[in-house]
Design a protein around this motif. Structure first.
Motif, short mmCIF file in Angstrom:
data_model
loop_
_atom_site.label_atom_id
_atom_site.label_comp_id
_atom_site.label_asym_id
_atom_site.label_seq_id
_atom_site.Cartn_x
_atom_site.Cartn_y
_atom_site.Cartn_z
N THR A 77 8.90 25.34 105.99
CA THR A 77 8.05 25.96 104.99
C THR A 77 7.59 24.87 104.03
OG1 THR A 77 9.21 28.07 105.19
CG2 THR A 77 7.91 27.73 103.19
N PHE A 78 6.28 24.70 103.92
CA PHE A 78 5.74 23.60 103.12
C PHE A 78 4.33 23.93 102.65
CE2 PHE A 78 4.63 22.91 107.51
CZ PHE A 78 3.29 22.54 107.46
N TYR A 79 3.86 23.16 101.67
CA TYR A 79 2.46 23.25 101.28
C TYR A 79 1.85 21.87 101.43
CZ TYR A 79 3.80 21.39 96.64
OH TYR A 79 4.29 20.63 95.62
N SER A 80 0.54 21.84 101.59
CA SER A 80 -0.13 20.56 101.81
C SER A 80 -1.48 20.55 101.11
CB SER A 80 -0.30 20.30 103.30
OG SER A 80 -1.10 21.29 103.89
N PHE A 81 -1.96 19.33 100.86
CA PHE A 81 -3.26 19.13 100.25
C PHE A 81 -3.68 17.68 100.49
CE2 PHE A 81 -0.02 18.32 97.06
CZ PHE A 81 -0.40 17.10 96.49
N THR A 82 -4.93 17.39 100.22
CA THR A 82 -5.44 16.02 100.29
C THR A 82 -5.56 15.51 98.87
OG1 THR A 82 -6.66 16.50 102.31
CG2 THR A 82 -7.36 14.57 101.05
N CYS A 83 -4.98 14.35 98.60
CA CYS A 83 -5.02 13.78 97.26
C CYS A 83 -6.48 13.48 96.88
CB CYS A 83 -4.19 12.50 97.20
SG CYS A 83 -4.31 11.67 95.59
N PRO A 84 -6.94 14.02 95.77
CA PRO A 84 -8.33 13.76 95.36
C PRO A 84 -8.55 12.33 94.85
CG PRO A 84 -7.22 15.11 93.72
CD PRO A 84 -6.27 14.95 94.87
N GLU A 85 -7.47 11.61 94.59
CA GLU A 85 -7.62 10.25 94.07
C GLU A 85 -7.60 9.19 95.16
OE1 GLU A 85 -5.11 9.49 90.69
OE2 GLU A 85 -5.72 11.36 89.73
N CYS A 86 -6.69 9.31 96.13
CA CYS A 86 -6.60 8.28 97.17
C CYS A 86 -6.92 8.79 98.58
CB CYS A 86 -5.22 7.61 97.15
SG CYS A 86 -3.87 8.65 97.76
N GLY A 87 -7.05 10.11 98.74
CA GLY A 87 -7.40 10.67 100.04
C GLY A 87 -6.24 10.86 101.00
N SER A 88 -5.00 10.60 100.56
CA SER A 88 -3.83 10.77 101.43
C SER A 88 -3.56 12.25 101.71
CB SER A 88 -2.58 10.18 100.77
OG SER A 88 -2.65 8.80 100.71
N ALA A 89 -3.10 12.53 102.91
CA ALA A 89 -2.63 13.87 103.24
C ALA A 89 -1.21 13.99 102.70
CB ALA A 89 -2.64 14.08 104.75
N VAL A 90 -0.99 15.00 101.87
CA VAL A 90 0.31 15.19 101.21
C VAL A 90 0.92 16.49 101.72
CG1 VAL A 90 1.50 15.48 99.01
CG2 VAL A 90 -0.50 13.97 99.15
N ARG A 91 2.21 16.42 102.06
CA ARG A 91 2.95 17.60 102.53
C ARG A 91 4.26 17.63 101.76
NH1 ARG A 91 4.47 19.05 108.79
NH2 ARG A 91 6.38 20.15 108.31
#
Length: 77
Positions: free
Chosen positions: A38-52
């Motif tokens: 169970t996790f949430y994810s997004f793309t960093c608006p500053e560096c573009g990294s995929a974050v989980r």
């Protein structure tokens, strides 16, 4: 009639250490059979990294209540 502000979530990027606010539409929540899936994810608006990041019960409650799109993962066993 009262105006309702859109819900935003505070988040941080482990790669660039950026801190920012994200709209519910920028986040995705995956709910698995266990806490490990169970996790949430997004793309960093500053560096573009995929974050989980892991999502415990309280985070799941806040994200679903805030309108974050949710994917329920099913076991293949």
């Amino acid at each position: 009639m009262r105006r309702v502000s859109p819900i935003v979530f505070k988040a941080g990027c482990p790669d660039c250490r950026g801190r920012f606010e994200l709209a519910a539409s920028a986040l995705r929540l995956a709910i698995g059979a266990t806490s490990r899936t169970t996790f949430y994810s997004f793309t960093c608006p500053e560096c573009g990294s995929a974050v989980r990041k892991p999502a415990g019960e309280r985070v799941v409650e806040l994200l679903t209540g805030g309108g974050v799109r949710t994917l329920r993962l099913h076991s293949t066993v």
